[in-house]
Design an enzyme around this catalytic site. Structure first.
Site, PDB file in Angstrom:
ATOM      1  N   ARG A 110       0.811  -1.225   0.000  1.00  0.00           N
ATOM      2  CA  ARG A 110       0.000   0.000   0.000  1.00  0.00           C
ATOM      3  C   ARG A 110       0.837   1.264   0.000  1.00  0.00           C
ATOM      4  O   ARG A 110       0.567   2.187  -0.750  1.00  0.00           O
ATOM      5  CB  ARG A 110      -0.963  -0.032   1.194  1.00  0.00           C
ATOM      6  N   PHE A 122      -6.620  -2.209  -6.981  1.00  0.00           N
ATOM      7  CA  PHE A 122      -5.838  -3.298  -6.358  1.00  0.00           C
ATOM      8  C   PHE A 122      -5.124  -2.891  -5.067  1.00  0.00           C
ATOM      9  O   PHE A 122      -5.172  -1.729  -4.691  1.00  0.00           O
ATOM     10  CB  PHE A 122      -4.957  -4.049  -7.358  1.00  0.00           C
ATOM     11  N   GLU A 123      -4.554  -3.849  -4.395  1.00  0.00           N
ATOM     12  CA  GLU A 123      -3.978  -3.689  -3.044  1.00  0.00           C
ATOM     13  C   GLU A 123      -5.042  -3.221  -2.051  1.00  0.00           C
ATOM     14  O   GLU A 123      -4.778  -2.433  -1.157  1.00  0.00           O
ATOM     15  CB  GLU A 123      -2.826  -2.669  -3.037  1.00  0.00           C
ATOM     16  N   GLY A 124      -6.249  -3.751  -2.200  1.00  0.00           N
ATOM     17  CA  GLY A 124      -7.369  -3.306  -1.370  1.00  0.00           C
ATOM     18  C   GLY A 124      -7.991  -2.104  -2.054  1.00  0.00           C
ATOM     19  O   GLY A 124      -7.313  -1.102  -2.275  1.00  0.00           O
ATOM     20  N   ASN A 162      -9.863   0.330   1.945  1.00  0.00           N
ATOM     21  CA  ASN A 162      -8.834   1.050   2.709  1.00  0.00           C
ATOM     22  C   ASN A 162      -9.435   2.184   3.533  1.00  0.00           C
ATOM     23  O   ASN A 162      -9.012   2.433   4.659  1.00  0.00           O
ATOM     24  CB  ASN A 162      -7.746   1.581   1.779  1.00  0.00           C
TER      25      ASN A 162
END
Lengths: 598, 252
Positions: free
Chosen positions: A278, A408-410, A415
């Site tokens: 992140r 992506f990456e949450g 988030n």
């Protein structure tokens, strides 16, 4: 030890390190924050090497890369490996360089203009290799890390499935221990696997069947294992040069020694690695925004309409200024956090613990960075006008490449929800005196405030506005917690707004602290002012909306007057300030980086 | 053998410089190793990689920030560095005195300097250094080898090229086309931190500038913005021809 680490270790011993999430209730001093102006010569050289690598090796072949020319992606990643770029976070005993996290963030920033290749690099170096770095046994590390360090072996991280994305732990892929106890048998499929088509080593998350039920666990799966196969390349909107495929596991026998981190360690591994991903994704956002600003500035200076460059027009200038201002704020927030993580590590904290400590901030950086980038490329296309829609111009690819970052990456929604929920959890565990701060705030609301503005210190008024923004966040969060209790989890609209207010406060404060550390040069003062006033206006709206749902009648009236008080600021000519910022952007032909203080 | 490679730090060719109080303001500008000198560092490394048993010493004469350029040379592969730290701006003739002295005290066999210096735009440094030392000078080289203590190489002239041999010690000036300079790998950047970077002062060399820069300004390129009325195309064409011929003097 680098000079950065020395400095960090000193800060650590002075006890100046603010805890994760602590920014909301604590003040920091300018000398406590790490900034790009603090890079030592090693970090500057690493930045130069990365920049040269991207400009010399990647950009000239970017069209071939985007068209997925066979073997090119792997060859270039291995070229990055020859330069040591894939070894930065691997321990020295496994042929790595074990550099401060700041180095990996600078590299993420500098590789992002290559779009898909930046993803290829990050998927290997970061989420691909780090599970083994942080959770591997000495045997697993010895077997895989030296090859991952050079990119002789390419890695991929496999969490998402066709039916489980944000709800990652609902994965259906299964693992069953064989009767003779020598291996696990994996079955299932994983989707959207970055580097899937070129990877040799997959970190696969699966439900391990045990007598006590399913234990979410992680496994190191080699491509060479029987039953491993990958699907065709996805046809994506952007980052086309990066490989994205489905991974299929059909009765794959994984030796027991390839279980990563022990039975049931899956969630811990997945989320810790995502934390790292992140803040690096945020770094990519900062790098991409600078690139978009440069492309757009150069174009605006060249393109003439009505007999003059369009860079002369206020409508265009304002866009350039806004990109620069936001880039400055997010860049300040990014390196502030990296500095804290490096300082904690230099002070002896375990790497993973140090990263986990700042998980709230990592989520903030992810959201801020990806939204900064999307803003920059969107306005970038607009500044380019018609040609911005043409593949002949770099901004077109940048626009398509940017979009995935909010997913992506949450996702940014996940988030955003994580930010208040992690803060709350820390408060419950007694790691963060949030409740006490909220109570103190309640008392303060009943008092009249007569404090006068300090007119001597630069940005004194802005500092007060920012302190009030934090209070505003606490006010809304406190009111929501009181009203809904544990049910607050299902009031996502409110949680998202609390997250937004916290993010605005964090970014404004980071910009302000960096500006003061720089000695308050005019341009950075102006950028901080523009960002802070915009933040106060946005926060006021967010707070009113949230409180409108939480309270009614007299309660609501009291709270709304508090909102007014906490978002009050002097009248300011932000349009004039933006014009000044644009002047600096045009002079620098892009992002006006601050001059490091001698 | 010992190779001395001189490094100068100049503003990045793509960066915009500004002038403050009649002098080029380098504060905050992106400074890089002079491209011409980079060929020298690279060639020294290639001579060693080609089998010459060479120690490579990088030298910079200038302000504190030159250290960055020396670190880059060390990270590229130079063995050690000497930094004569001074804020004085040295003209090529004064500078050559420092270079020649160091060449003598260090027992240097080959001095490599850029054929042209991007800041002064002078080509005098190599010649002046060779003159002081009484060594042969090979200019504008495009190829360079060392064999059995002798230097062989090639340099381009207007109508072709010449090949030469010379005995060591010698001064060689470098230029574009000699090689493609490498950029430092991360492991080498880390290794370079442990390499020696010696600090000298200008006083040790008894050198004072012979030429002083008293002013600088940036050339402003203004457009004439002349518009030809196109209502009568033939008259417009005639007027354009007239302007191109007599005013711009780009056609005969």
């Amino acid at each position: 030890m680098t000079a950065t680490q020395d400095q960090a270790a000193q800060d650590q011993t002075k006890g100046r390190l603010i805890r994760g999430g602590g920014f909301l209730i604590q003040e920091s001093a300018p000398q406590d924050i790490y900034t790009p102006e603090d890079f030592d010569d090693t970090l500057r050289q690493i930045a130069d090497t990365t920049e040269t690598f991207v400009d010399r090796e990647i950009m000239p072949v970017i069209t071939d890369l985007e068209n997925k020319k066979e073997g090119l992606n792997r060859a270039l990643l291995q070229k990055a490996g020859e330069l040591g770029l894939t070894a930065v976070e691997i321990p020295e005993e496994y042929d790595g360089l074990d550099l401060p996290k700041a180095a990996s963030v600078i590299i993420a920033e500098k590789t992002s203009k290559a779009g898909g290749f930046g993803v290829t690099y990050g998927a290997h170096q970061s989420i691909g290799s780090l599970p083994t770095v942080y959770f591997g046994t000495p045997e697993q590390k010895a077997k895989y890390l030296p090859k991952l360090a050079t990119a002789e072996m390419i890695a991929a991280y496999c969490l998402t499935e066709p039916s489980s994305g944000s709800d990652a732990q609902a994965a259906k892929t299964t693992a069953v221990l064989s009767e003779d106890g020598t291996h696990y048998v994996l079955n299932g499929s994983k989707m959207w696997i970055s580097n899937g088509g070129i990877a040799d080593l997959f970190t696969v998350f699966a439900q391990l069947k045990t007598p006590e039920g399913n234990k979410f666990s992680a496994f190191l799966v080699e491509r060479a294992f029987e039953g491993v196969s990958t699907g065709a390349e996805e046809h994506k909107m952007g980052i086309r040069s990066s490989s994205t495929v489905v991974l299929r596991l059909d009765g794959v026998k994984v030796p027991v020694e390839n279980l990563l981190g022990g039975v049931g360690a899956g969630a811990k591994i997945a989320f810790n690695i995502l934390n790292v991903g992140r803040y690096k994704l945020g770094a990519g956002g900062v790098g991409g925004a600078k690139d978009a600003l440069e492309l757009s500035t150069k174009y605006a200076l060249e393109r003439e309409q009505f007999g003059q460059p369009i860079a002369n027009f206020g409508a265009v200038q304002e866009k350039l200024a806004n990109i620069a201002v936001r880039t400055y704020a997010v860049e300040s927030a990014l390196y502030r956090i990296v500095g804290l993580i490096d300082a904690a590590i230099a002070g002896g904290t375990d790497k993973l613990k140090a990263i986990e400590e700042y998980a709230v901030e990592a989520s903030i950086i992810k959201v801020l960075g990806s939204e900064l980038l999307d803003y920059a490329v969107d306005e970038g296309v607009q500044i380019h006008g018609g040609v911005g829609y043409s593949q002949e111009y770099a901004i077109e690819r940048a626009y398509r490449d940017a979009r995935i970052n909010r997913i992506f990456e949450g996702t940014n929604e996940i988030n955003r929800l994580l930010i208040p929920s992690m803060l709350l959890k820390r408060a419950m565990k007694g790691e963060l005196p949030l409740m006490q701060a909220a109570q103190k705030l309640q008392a303060e609301l009943l008092e009249f405030s007569f404090d006068e503005d300090d007119t001597e210190t630069p940005l004194a008024h802005e500092a007060k506005v920012i302190a009030n923004l934090k209070k505003l966040g606490l006010l809304v969060a406190g009111a929501a917690a009181m009203k809904y209790g544990p049910q607050i989890e299902s009031r996502q609209e409110i949680l998202m707004r609390v997250a937004d207010i916290a993010m605005l406060a964090f970014a404004s404060e980071s910009a302000l602290l960096r500006t003061r550390k720089l000695g308050s040069p005019e341009l950075q003062v102006e950028m901080t002012q523009v960002y802070t006033y915009e933040a106060a206006e946005k926060a006021a709206t967010l707070a009113r909306e949230a409180l409108g749902m939480i309270a009614e009648g007299d309660d609501l009236r009291v709270m709304l007057s508090a909102v007014k008080r906490f978002t009050k600021h002097d009248a300011v000519n932000t349009i004039r300030l933006r014009r000044h910022v644009t002047k600096a952007v045009l002079e620098s032909r892009g992002y006006p980086a601050p001059r490091a203080r001698a | 053998m010992k190779i001395l490679t001189l490094i100068r730090q100049v503003p990045d060719a793509e960066a915009r410089v500004r002038v403050t109080n009649g002098a080029v303001d380098l504060e905050g500008a992106t400074l890089v190793m002079d491209g011409m000198d980079e060929y020298g560092v690279e060639q020294a490394l290639r001579l060693r990689e080609g089998g010459a048993d060479a120690e490579i010493v990088a030298l910079a004469v200038g302000p504190r920030r030159n250290e960055d350029a020396l670190r880059t040379a060390l990270a590229m592969g130079a063995d050690r560095a000497v930094h004569v730290e001074t804020d004085a701006v040295l003209d090529p003739i004064s500078l050559s005195k420092v270079v020649a002295r160091i060449a003598q005290t260090e027992g240097i066999d080959l001095v490599l300097v850029g054929g042209q210096q991007a800041d002064w735009d002078s080509q005098a440094l190599g010649a002046a250094t060779a003159e002081r030392l009484g060594w042969p000078q090979l200019t504008w080289t495009n190829g360079l080898q060392v064999q059995d203590g002798a230097l062989t190489g090639r340099h381009d002239v207007d109508e072709g090229n010449e090949t030469f041999t010379a005995t060591l010690p010698a001064v060689v000036t470098t230029q574009q086309g000699l090689n493609e300079p490498r950029y430092p790998t991360l492991p080498n950047i880390m290794k370079a931190k442990k390499k020696e970077l010696r600090k000298d002062t200008l006083d040790q060399y008894g050198v004072t500038p012979l030429v002083r820069v008293v002013g600088a300004e940036i050339q402003a390129r203004a457009r004439m913005n002349r518009v030809i009325d196109g209502k009568d195309p033939q008259a417009a064409a005639a007027q354009l021809l007239e302007l191109l011929r007599n005013e711009a003097k780009v056609i005969a």
